[in-house]
Design a protein around this motif. Structure first.
Motif, PDB file in Angstrom:
ATOM      1  N   VAL A   9       0.831  -1.206   0.000  1.00 17.89           N
ATOM      2  CA  VAL A   9       0.000   0.000   0.000  1.00 17.89           C
ATOM      3  C   VAL A   9       0.865   1.257   0.000  1.00 17.89           C
ATOM      4  O   VAL A   9       1.979   1.262   0.515  1.00 17.89           O
ATOM      5  CB  VAL A   9      -0.946   0.018   1.225  1.00 17.89           C
ATOM      6  N   PRO A  10       0.336   2.343  -0.591  1.00 15.09           N
ATOM      7  CA  PRO A  10       1.077   3.604  -0.547  1.00 15.09           C
ATOM      8  C   PRO A  10       1.109   4.153   0.872  1.00 15.09           C
ATOM      9  O   PRO A  10       0.151   4.005   1.630  1.00 15.09           O
ATOM     10  CB  PRO A  10       0.282   4.516  -1.485  1.00 15.09           C
ATOM     11  N   LYS A  11       2.232   4.766   1.231  1.00 16.50           N
ATOM     12  CA  LYS A  11       2.379   5.398   2.549  1.00 16.50           C
ATOM     13  C   LYS A  11       3.176   6.677   2.330  1.00 16.50           C
ATOM     14  O   LYS A  11       4.407   6.650   2.292  1.00 16.50           O
ATOM     15  CB  LYS A  11       3.084   4.464   3.525  1.00 16.50           C
ATOM     16  N   GLY A  12       2.460   7.781   2.136  1.00 19.82           N
ATOM     17  CA  GLY A  12       3.121   9.042   1.803  1.00 19.82           C
ATOM     18  C   GLY A  12       3.813   8.913   0.460  1.00 19.82           C
ATOM     19  O   GLY A  12       3.209   8.499  -0.518  1.00 19.82           O
ATOM     20  N   ASP A  13       5.116   9.227   0.433  1.00 20.89           N
ATOM     21  CA  ASP A  13       5.902   9.073  -0.798  1.00 20.89           C
ATOM     22  C   ASP A  13       6.546   7.698  -0.901  1.00 20.89           C
ATOM     23  O   ASP A  13       7.285   7.429  -1.839  1.00 20.89           O
ATOM     24  CB  ASP A  13       7.006  10.145  -0.847  1.00 20.89           C
ATOM     25  N   LYS A  47       2.186 -19.108   2.844  1.00 20.83           N
ATOM     26  CA  LYS A  47       1.212 -19.711   1.928  1.00 20.83           C
ATOM     27  C   LYS A  47      -0.081 -18.893   1.908  1.00 20.83           C
ATOM     28  O   LYS A  47      -1.182 -19.400   2.098  1.00 20.83           O
ATOM     29  CB  LYS A  47       0.943 -21.162   2.294  1.00 20.83           C
ATOM     30  N   SER A  48       0.094 -17.589   1.675  1.00 21.78           N
ATOM     31  CA  SER A  48      -1.054 -16.677   1.647  1.00 21.78           C
ATOM     32  C   SER A  48      -1.069 -15.918   0.326  1.00 21.78           C
ATOM     33  O   SER A  48      -0.495 -16.373  -0.656  1.00 21.78           O
ATOM     34  CB  SER A  48      -0.989 -15.719   2.841  1.00 21.78           C
ATOM     35  N   GLU A  49      -1.700 -14.771   0.299  1.00 22.91           N
ATOM     36  CA  GLU A  49      -1.895 -14.004  -0.926  1.00 22.91           C
ATOM     37  C   GLU A  49      -1.253 -12.626  -0.782  1.00 22.91           C
ATOM     38  O   GLU A  49      -1.182 -12.078   0.309  1.00 22.91           O
ATOM     39  CB  GLU A  49      -3.399 -13.860  -1.170  1.00 22.91           C
ATOM     40  N   ILE A  50      -0.787 -12.085  -1.902  1.00 20.95           N
ATOM     41  CA  ILE A  50      -0.277 -10.726  -1.935  1.00 20.95           C
ATOM     42  C   ILE A  50      -1.289  -9.873  -2.708  1.00 20.95           C
ATOM     43  O   ILE A  50      -1.807 -10.300  -3.735  1.00 20.95           O
ATOM     44  CB  ILE A  50       1.123 -10.659  -2.576  1.00 20.95           C
ATOM     45  N   VAL A  51      -1.598  -8.707  -2.159  1.00 17.20           N
ATOM     46  CA  VAL A  51      -2.545  -7.782  -2.779  1.00 17.20           C
ATOM     47  C   VAL A  51      -1.781  -6.478  -3.023  1.00 17.20           C
ATOM     48  O   VAL A  51      -1.335  -5.829  -2.085  1.00 17.20           O
ATOM     49  CB  VAL A  51      -3.773  -7.523  -1.879  1.00 17.20           C
ATOM     50  N   ILE A  52      -1.644  -6.109  -4.303  1.00 15.27           N
ATOM     51  CA  ILE A  52      -0.886  -4.916  -4.670  1.00 15.27           C
ATOM     52  C   ILE A  52      -1.871  -3.790  -4.991  1.00 15.27           C
ATOM     53  O   ILE A  52      -2.765  -3.964  -5.813  1.00 15.27           O
ATOM     54  CB  ILE A  52       0.013  -5.205  -5.884  1.00 15.27           C
ATOM     55  N   HIS A  53      -1.686  -2.660  -4.329  1.00 13.81           N
ATOM     56  CA  HIS A  53      -2.571  -1.508  -4.509  1.00 13.81           C
ATOM     57  C   HIS A  53      -1.907  -0.454  -5.397  1.00 13.81           C
ATOM     58  O   HIS A  53      -0.684  -0.350  -5.462  1.00 13.81           O
ATOM     59  CB  HIS A  53      -2.902  -0.891  -3.141  1.00 13.81           C
ATOM     60  N   ARG A  54      -2.736   0.360  -6.034  1.00 15.06           N
ATOM     61  CA  ARG A  54      -2.264   1.506  -6.820  1.00 15.06           C
ATOM     62  C   ARG A  54      -1.992   2.670  -5.864  1.00 15.06           C
ATOM     63  O   ARG A  54      -2.417   2.635  -4.712  1.00 15.06           O
ATOM     64  CB  ARG A  54      -3.331   1.928  -7.824  1.00 15.06           C
ATOM     65  N   ARG A  60      -4.650  -3.257  -7.593  1.00 13.57           N
ATOM     66  CA  ARG A  60      -4.112  -3.375  -8.941  1.00 13.57           C
ATOM     67  C   ARG A  60      -3.969  -4.827  -9.359  1.00 13.57           C
ATOM     68  O   ARG A  60      -4.217  -5.200 -10.496  1.00 13.57           O
ATOM     69  CB  ARG A  60      -2.749  -2.695  -9.004  1.00 13.57           C
ATOM     70  N   ASP A  61      -3.539  -5.676  -8.407  1.00 13.00           N
ATOM     71  CA  ASP A  61      -3.237  -7.061  -8.740  1.00 13.00           C
ATOM     72  C   ASP A  61      -3.257  -7.918  -7.479  1.00 13.00           C
ATOM     73  O   ASP A  61      -3.083  -7.405  -6.378  1.00 13.00           O
ATOM     74  CB  ASP A  61      -1.849  -7.130  -9.383  1.00 13.00           C
ATOM     75  N   LYS A  62      -3.466  -9.222  -7.664  1.00 11.26           N
ATOM     76  CA  LYS A  62      -3.418 -10.193  -6.569  1.00 11.26           C
ATOM     77  C   LYS A  62      -2.686 -11.425  -7.068  1.00 11.26           C
ATOM     78  O   LYS A  62      -2.828 -11.808  -8.225  1.00 11.26           O
ATOM     79  CB  LYS A  62      -4.830 -10.633  -6.152  1.00 11.26           C
ATOM     80  N   ASN A  63      -1.926 -12.041  -6.180  1.00  9.11           N
ATOM     81  CA  ASN A  63      -1.274 -13.316  -6.481  1.00  9.11           C
ATOM     82  C   ASN A  63      -1.389 -14.215  -5.276  1.00  9.11           C
ATOM     83  O   ASN A  63      -1.169 -13.785  -4.156  1.00  9.11           O
ATOM     84  CB  ASN A  63       0.205 -13.109  -6.817  1.00  9.11           C
TER      85      ASN A  63
END
Length: 75
Positions: A9-13, A47-54, A60-63
Motif C-alpha cells: 500500500v502507498p504510505k506518503g511518498d 502460503k497466503s496471498e499478496i494484494v498490490i494496490h495503486r 491493482r493485482d493479486k497473487n
C-alpha cells in the motif's frame, strides 16, 4: 504463524507492506517493486496471498502463494 494476506500500500511518498488487518506496517520502503518483493517472500512463507494496490489505494493485482481456491486446470 497466521496466514495473513500481505498488502502493498502507498504510505506518503513510500510504499508499505502490511499484513491484513494490521495497523502497523511490516516494512516501509521507497519503491513499490521493492515492497512487492518483500510481500511476495512473506506470502510464499505463509502460503497466503499478496494484494498490490495503486497509489490511489485501488487494488491493482493479486497473487496467491497458497491454497488457491481456483487453481489453473491442466489441459
Amino acid at each position: 504463524m497466521s496466514k495473513k494476506n500481505q498488502h502493498v500500500v502507498p504510505k506518503g511518498d513510500n510504499w508499505a507492506v502490511k499484513g491484513a488487518g494490521n495497523t502497523k506496517a511490516t516494512k516501509v520502503v521507497e519503491t513499490q517493486s521493492e515492497a512487492v518483493k518483500i510481500a511476495r517472500g512473506i506470502a510464499i512463507n505463509q502460503k497466503s496471498e499478496i494484494v498490490i494496490h495503486r497509489p490511489n489505494g485501488q487494488i491493482r493485482d493479486k497473487n496467491s502463494y497458497g491454497n488457491d481456491p481456483f487453481p489453473p486446470k491442466d489441459k
